[in-house]
Design an enzyme around this catalytic site. Structure first.
Site, short mmCIF file in Angstrom:
data_model
loop_
_atom_site.label_atom_id
_atom_site.label_comp_id
_atom_site.label_asym_id
_atom_site.label_seq_id
_atom_site.Cartn_x
_atom_site.Cartn_y
_atom_site.Cartn_z
N SER A 212 1.33 -1.48 0.54
CA SER A 212 -0.15 -0.40 0.02
C SER A 212 0.81 1.30 0.03
O SER A 212 1.63 1.32 -1.09
CB SER A 212 -1.05 -0.05 1.12
OG SER A 212 -1.36 1.15 1.59
N ASP A 438 -8.70 -4.56 -6.94
CA ASP A 438 -7.94 -3.49 -6.07
C ASP A 438 -7.92 -1.97 -5.54
O ASP A 438 -8.23 -1.49 -6.87
CB ASP A 438 -6.13 -3.64 -5.72
CG ASP A 438 -6.17 -2.91 -4.63
OD1 ASP A 438 -7.14 -2.47 -3.13
OD2 ASP A 438 -4.66 -2.68 -4.18
N HIS A 467 -6.81 -6.49 -0.91
CA HIS A 467 -5.26 -4.81 -0.68
C HIS A 467 -4.33 -5.72 0.09
O HIS A 467 -3.97 -5.99 1.04
CB HIS A 467 -5.76 -3.74 0.02
CG HIS A 467 -4.70 -2.83 0.23
ND1 HIS A 467 -4.41 -2.73 -1.13
CD2 HIS A 467 -4.86 -2.62 1.21
CE1 HIS A 467 -3.36 -1.38 -0.78
NE2 HIS A 467 -4.09 -1.31 0.42
#
Length: 544
Positions: A212, A438, A467
């Site tokens: 991320s 995602d 994710h």
């Protein structure tokens, strides 16, 4: 040779500007000879489950342009390598995203999921980003910002003035107490902290895994210090050029797609949930519960406060990050509408959305995003832009808008040139992982990062929606990661996508029966996104 301090300060200031590429000053131009950092003294973390785990604090400068000025401390832990010294491959720094999430859970969690012959060759290093969690100081602006019951997110409910006041107050609170630190909590600052960690470890190169926002952190580190990178893995990727404002608009549209996928899945299981046999019926059921909570919020116990429409939305958006939450989400709607049973809602809220102790993540999130790009400062611009997005993506748009609204008032102007330009010059091959569905870091970001990093290899999970897609038991993905860590092996496919992996199967539709009242779930231990790392329904690396 040591560079003159004036030159060091100038180089640091230039590199801190997001639109400046490392090539303008040369590779590792910011590899300063004297960063004013402290030393590492490792001691036991007193972890009964993993006695080998060690902890330390590292002093680093608040401002790397003033390396001998005020210091702060970064908390680290490590799981040391156990392989013979000649087989060891050095430290691997780990970051789960955020911005601002703690990485201290990662050494044990990730190492335990790898074959022993690979895990034992690395020193696994977790750390808390500056200003967060166990680092010192721990930034807190308004510890009760997420307390229930919050104003309704939907602008149609007439709560915009309340949210604007709330967001402006949060930004002012941050500035009042933390003006000396907030301008120095960007991704670049955190990347420099990583190099301070490298120096303190006494190694010429580090390995890195980031998910991320951690992909932005890793690519930023690689841009600033390419010669200090041995291996790097980026999982669920933030596009290197998109502004944070535009990134959130992309998220809104992808979360809408995931919500529609949840509704279609639930409709197929009408015999379990009794919400209707088509996705539109399930979406209407979601709206019915939200409308009911506007009129009659329910007790959030054991968390304090009540669950209104804002808390309800926060309970559901995480399904876009982890579809293993879908059975519980469907149960919440079914129980409420077919039995008027609010227990599953309270349990889900406590698991997914109830605020716990302020861990500094939200201030860190704002400090990074609000100052790395220029954000609109005029509410009328936001209102017009977001109305257009909401017309096609109503599930998440206004929830996400108000989460980011402090950037409208942030005391430090964002950089009009954008974030640090990523070129990949001087980097070894980087391994990239991206799922096509995602919602938090949309697929376009993975493609853009591959294009920005010559020599990188992109692994795509076609149809995948987790994710952070590693470590969910998908052998195609995990074995690729393991091979790279073992000996640097990379997928050999040509073109933008070097390897494609299949998605995991949808979860079975199970009605999640509430436990007895005495066994209700305890509140989450971190605000908004906290779940234990080992929980299959956990969401990590949340970049909203």
């Amino acid at each position: 040779m040591r560079k003159p301090l004036a030159l060091l300060a100038a180089l640091t200031a230039v590199a801190a500007l997001g639109g400046t590429s490392a090539s303008a000053a040369g590779p590792d131009a910011t590899d300063l000879a004297d960063t004013g950092q402290g030393a590492l003294v490792w001691s036991s973390c007193n972890d009964a489950t993993t006695p080998a785990l060690q902890c330390a604090m590292l002093d680093v400068p608040v401002d790397y342009a003033d390396p001998h000025g005020r210091k702060i401390a970064i908390k680290l832990n490590r799981l040391p390598a156990t392989a013979p010294r000649e087989k060891q491959q050095g430290p691997i720094l780990l970051n789960p995203g955020g911005p601002g999430d703690s990485g201290l859970w990662m050494p044990v969690s990730i190492a335990s999921q790898l074959p022993a012959d690979v895990a034992s060759t690395y020193d696994w290093i977790g750390f808390d980003p500056r200003g967060t969690n166990g680092s010192d100081p721990h930034v807190v602006c308004d510890a009760h910002y997420f307390d229930a019951e919050r104003p309704d997110y939907q602008v149609s409910q007439g709560t915009s003035k309340a949210w604007l006041k709330k967001a402006a107050g949060y930004a002012a609170d941050c500035a009042a107490d933390w003006s000396w630190l907030l301008p120095h909590m960007t991704t670049v600052d955190n990347a420099r902290d990583m190099d301070s960690i490298r120096r303190a470890l006494g190694v010429p190169k580090i390995n890195f895994y980031g998910g991320s926002w951690g992909t932005s952190l890793g690519s930023t580190y690689g841009q600033l210090f390419p010669s200090h990178v041995r291996r790097m893995v980026l999982d669920s990727i933030v596009g290197p050029t998109i502004s944070w404002y535009d990134h959130n608009i992309l998220q809104d549209k992808e979360h809408q797609r995931r919500f529609e996928a949840f509704a279609a899945w639930t409709a197929k299981a009408d015999s379990v949930y009794h919400l209707g046999t088509d996705a539109a019926a399930v979406e209407r059921a979601y709206g019915q519960v939200e409308d009911a909570l506007r009129k009659d919020p329910v007790d959030a116990a054991p968390a304090p406060g009540r669950i209104g429409p804002a808390e309800f939305e926060d309970t559901f958006y995480g399904g876009g990050y982890n579809f293993l939450r879908w059975p519980r989400m469907a149960t919440v709607l079914s129980a409420y509408l077919t039995q008027h049973d609010t227990r599953p809602l309270a349990i889900a809220y406590n698991r997914y959305a109830a605020p716990g102790a302020d861990d500094g993540t939200f201030p860190a999130y704002n400090a990074a995003q609000c100052t790395e790009n220029a954000w609109p400062r005029d509410w009328e611009v936001w209102k017009k832009d977001q109305a257009k997005v909401n017309a096609v993506a109503p599930f998440y748009t206004y929830n996400n808008m108000w989460y980011n609204a402090a950037c409208m008032f942030w005391p430090y102007q964002g950089n009009p040139a954008g974030r640090l330009k990523i070129t990949g010059k001087g980097l070894p091959p980087v391994l990239l992982f991206q799922a096509t569905e995602d919602a938090a870091t949309p697929y376009e970001g993975g493609l853009a990062m591959h294009d920005a990093l010559p020599g990188s290899k992109l692994v795509v999970q076609n149809g995948g929606s987790f994710h952070e897609i590693l470590f969910h038991g998908n052998a195609c993905l995990d074995d690729t990661f393991t091979a790279y860590l073992r000996d640097g092996s990379l997928p050999q496919g040509k073109g933008r996508i070097a390897k494609t992996c299949a998605p995991e199967a949808d979860p079975d539709p199970v009605y999640v029966t509430p436990p007895p009242a005495a066994a209700k779930a305890a509140p989450a231990t971190a605000p908004v996104t906290g779940l234990a790392p080992t929980d299959p329904e956990a969401v990590h690396g949340v970049l909203r």
